[in-house]
Design a protein around this motif. Sequence first.
Motif, PDB file in Angstrom:
ATOM      1  N   THR A   1       4.059  10.346  -6.414  1.00 22.68           N
ATOM      2  CA  THR A   1       5.108  10.811  -7.327  1.00 22.68           C
ATOM      3  C   THR A   1       4.502  11.182  -8.673  1.00 22.68           C
ATOM      4  O   THR A   1       4.779  12.218  -9.244  1.00 22.68           O
ATOM      5  N   VAL A   2       3.621  10.275  -9.150  1.00 23.23           N
ATOM      6  CA  VAL A   2       3.038  10.501 -10.465  1.00 23.23           C
ATOM      7  C   VAL A   2       2.163  11.751 -10.458  1.00 23.23           C
ATOM      8  O   VAL A   2       2.285  12.603 -11.350  1.00 23.23           O
ATOM      9  N   SER A   3       1.315  11.883  -9.412  1.00 23.84           N
ATOM     10  CA  SER A   3       0.468  13.072  -9.395  1.00 23.84           C
ATOM     11  C   SER A   3       1.294  14.324  -9.155  1.00 23.84           C
ATOM     12  O   SER A   3       0.980  15.401  -9.659  1.00 23.84           O
ATOM     13  N   GLY A   4       2.413  14.145  -8.404  1.00 24.75           N
ATOM     14  CA  GLY A   4       3.333  15.272  -8.222  1.00 24.75           C
ATOM     15  C   GLY A   4       3.926  15.711  -9.549  1.00 24.75           C
ATOM     16  O   GLY A   4       4.082  16.901  -9.813  1.00 24.75           O
ATOM     17  N   LEU A   5       4.235  14.722 -10.395  1.00 23.06           N
ATOM     18  CA  LEU A   5       4.800  15.045 -11.704  1.00 23.06           C
ATOM     19  C   LEU A   5       3.753  15.704 -12.609  1.00 23.06           C
ATOM     20  O   LEU A   5       4.057  16.573 -13.411  1.00 23.06           O
ATOM     21  N   ALA A   6       2.502  15.232 -12.394  1.00 20.21           N
ATOM     22  CA  ALA A   6       1.428  15.724 -13.271  1.00 20.21           C
ATOM     23  C   ALA A   6       1.185  17.205 -13.055  1.00 20.21           C
ATOM     24  O   ALA A   6       0.832  17.929 -13.995  1.00 20.21           O
ATOM     25  N   TYR A   7       1.355  17.666 -11.840  1.00 12.46           N
ATOM     26  CA  TYR A   7       1.060  19.105 -11.601  1.00 12.46           C
ATOM     27  C   TYR A   7       2.270  19.984 -11.820  1.00 12.46           C
ATOM     28  O   TYR A   7       3.329  19.673 -11.335  1.00 12.46           O
TER      29      TYR A   7
ATOM     30  N   ASP B   1       0.835  -1.199   0.000  1.00  3.50           N
ATOM     31  CA  ASP B   1       0.000   0.000   0.000  1.00  3.50           C
ATOM     32  C   ASP B   1       0.867   1.245   0.000  1.00  3.50           C
ATOM     33  O   ASP B   1       0.629   2.202  -0.724  1.00  3.50           O
ATOM     34  N   TRP B   2       1.898   1.144   0.842  1.00  7.36           N
ATOM     35  CA  TRP B   2       2.795   2.287   0.987  1.00  7.36           C
ATOM     36  C   TRP B   2       3.482   2.604  -0.344  1.00  7.36           C
ATOM     37  O   TRP B   2       3.578   3.750  -0.769  1.00  7.36           O
ATOM     38  N   LEU B   3       3.897   1.501  -1.025  1.00  2.40           N
ATOM     39  CA  LEU B   3       4.547   1.687  -2.316  1.00  2.40           C
ATOM     40  C   LEU B   3       3.585   2.361  -3.295  1.00  2.40           C
ATOM     41  O   LEU B   3       3.928   3.309  -3.983  1.00  2.40           O
ATOM     42  N   TRP B   4       2.370   1.835  -3.298  1.00  5.57           N
ATOM     43  CA  TRP B   4       1.352   2.375  -4.204  1.00  5.57           C
ATOM     44  C   TRP B   4       1.128   3.858  -3.919  1.00  5.57           C
ATOM     45  O   TRP B   4       1.074   4.693  -4.820  1.00  5.57           O
ATOM     46  N   PHE B   5       1.082   4.152  -2.662  1.00  2.00           N
ATOM     47  CA  PHE B   5       0.893   5.546  -2.250  1.00  2.00           C
ATOM     48  C   PHE B   5       2.035   6.416  -2.768  1.00  2.00           C
ATOM     49  O   PHE B   5       1.826   7.471  -3.355  1.00  2.00           O
ATOM     50  N   LYS B   6       3.282   5.922  -2.553  1.00  5.01           N
ATOM     51  CA  LYS B   6       4.450   6.684  -3.004  1.00  5.01           C
ATOM     52  C   LYS B   6       4.412   6.902  -4.503  1.00  5.01           C
ATOM     53  O   LYS B   6       4.670   7.998  -4.997  1.00  5.01           O
ATOM     54  N   VAL B   7       4.033   5.800  -5.216  1.00  7.05           N
ATOM     55  CA  VAL B   7       4.043   5.884  -6.669  1.00  7.05           C
ATOM     56  C   VAL B   7       2.983   6.878  -7.140  1.00  7.05           C
ATOM     57  O   VAL B   7       3.273   7.772  -7.945  1.00  7.05           O
ATOM     58  N   THR B   8       1.774   6.757  -6.613  1.00  3.49           N
ATOM     59  CA  THR B   8       0.705   7.660  -7.065  1.00  3.49           C
ATOM     60  C   THR B   8       1.033   9.104  -6.700  1.00  3.49           C
ATOM     61  O   THR B   8       0.767  10.013  -7.462  1.00  3.49           O
TER      62      THR B   8
END
Lengths: 215, 188
Positions: free
Chosen positions: A209-215, A200-207
């Motif tokens: 990071t990805v949403s961080g990149l998106a903005y 879960d933690w990994l998924w959280f980190k990944v999402t």
Amino acid sequence: MECKVAILWMHEYLDDDLPRDDVIQLKEHLLSCPECRMRFEQLKRTEAFAQAAITERITIPVAASAGRSAVSSASLTNRIMQKLPQQRRKQGWMRFVRNHPAVTVAAVFVFVMMTSFLAMWGQSSELIVSGSDLQHVVIDGDTVIVPAGVQVNGDLTVENGRADIRGEVQGNLTVIDGSLQLASTAKIVGENREINQALDWLWFKVTKTVSGLAY
Amino acid sequence: MISIEARLARMALRGDQEAFAEIVGLYQEKLYHMAYRMLSNRQEAEDVVQDTFLRVYNNLDRYDETMKFSTWIYRIATNLCIDRLRKRKPSYSLDAESSDHEGLDGYSMIPSDDRTPESETLLSETQRIIHQAMDTLPAKYKSVMVLRYLQELSLQEIGDVLGMPVTTVKTRVHRGREFLRKKLERVL
């Protein structure tokens, strides 16, 4: 018969490679040609002498006394056996590496990824509070309190601690490796998640990071 | 049906040191003899034998069982000998002088038994000349002649060992023999 051919046949004869019929022809020629006869005698003697000189037994020397070959050859065996590299078993996995380079690279890659990931996950046991508006948040020991009547603008993330929400959170609330306590007065506008598993933690980190990149 | 050597090689590959010692026992004297005849030097001959077995040991997994084991091991040993002969080329003739012929036995050379003191000195003299002549043979003839006179291998096998067709082996035997004949002319 020409002498040139005869000489070639002499050699063939000494190699044991001259057919029977040719042997007879060669003998006839030798009887009629004294020069070739002499040459043949010389070649035969050369062959015999060289053979004898080379096959003459030699003994493998021991340190001091040359002599009984059985003893000295046994000591040579020992010397050879001692020089061999020890533990050839050890090379078993090296052979595997040599034969399956792709598998080896993949295994090393997975291993490195796993260790770095586990290191990241288990890294901190300190309380971490993050968010865009922490002005009114109260921290008491390992408990993060959003008092009643207080409004937190934006997200709130709590790691390694308990969250006690009595007021209002305008964004998402995330609790990692901790527990969440919601009072009856609490109000969370966004999502509310508790994360305790590595995946879960990994998924959280990944999402994140990805949403961080998106903005 | 595989050869004894191939079976021993398999066992050695599985870590059986005794099996490898068997292989050493089977070949060390033959290889030593060959190397000594090539190099005319005991120490170098022993070094070659040791290096050969070391290489064999390290490359056991690459031994091709369709090939005769003797061919394989002789190939390794002759290559090592030829390397050494090439390396020492400049001081070659000096080295050859120092070759030892102790333990030399004239008896081994005469088929009949009618020895006289004269014939014995003559024989040892002949033998010295032969060894000298052998030492002056160029390496490519020397390897062929030594392998042939040792009588361990057939001409075909010598070709396999040296990586050349039988016809080439034969040509070299013939030329080598003529070379020796000329060198020995005055004692024959």
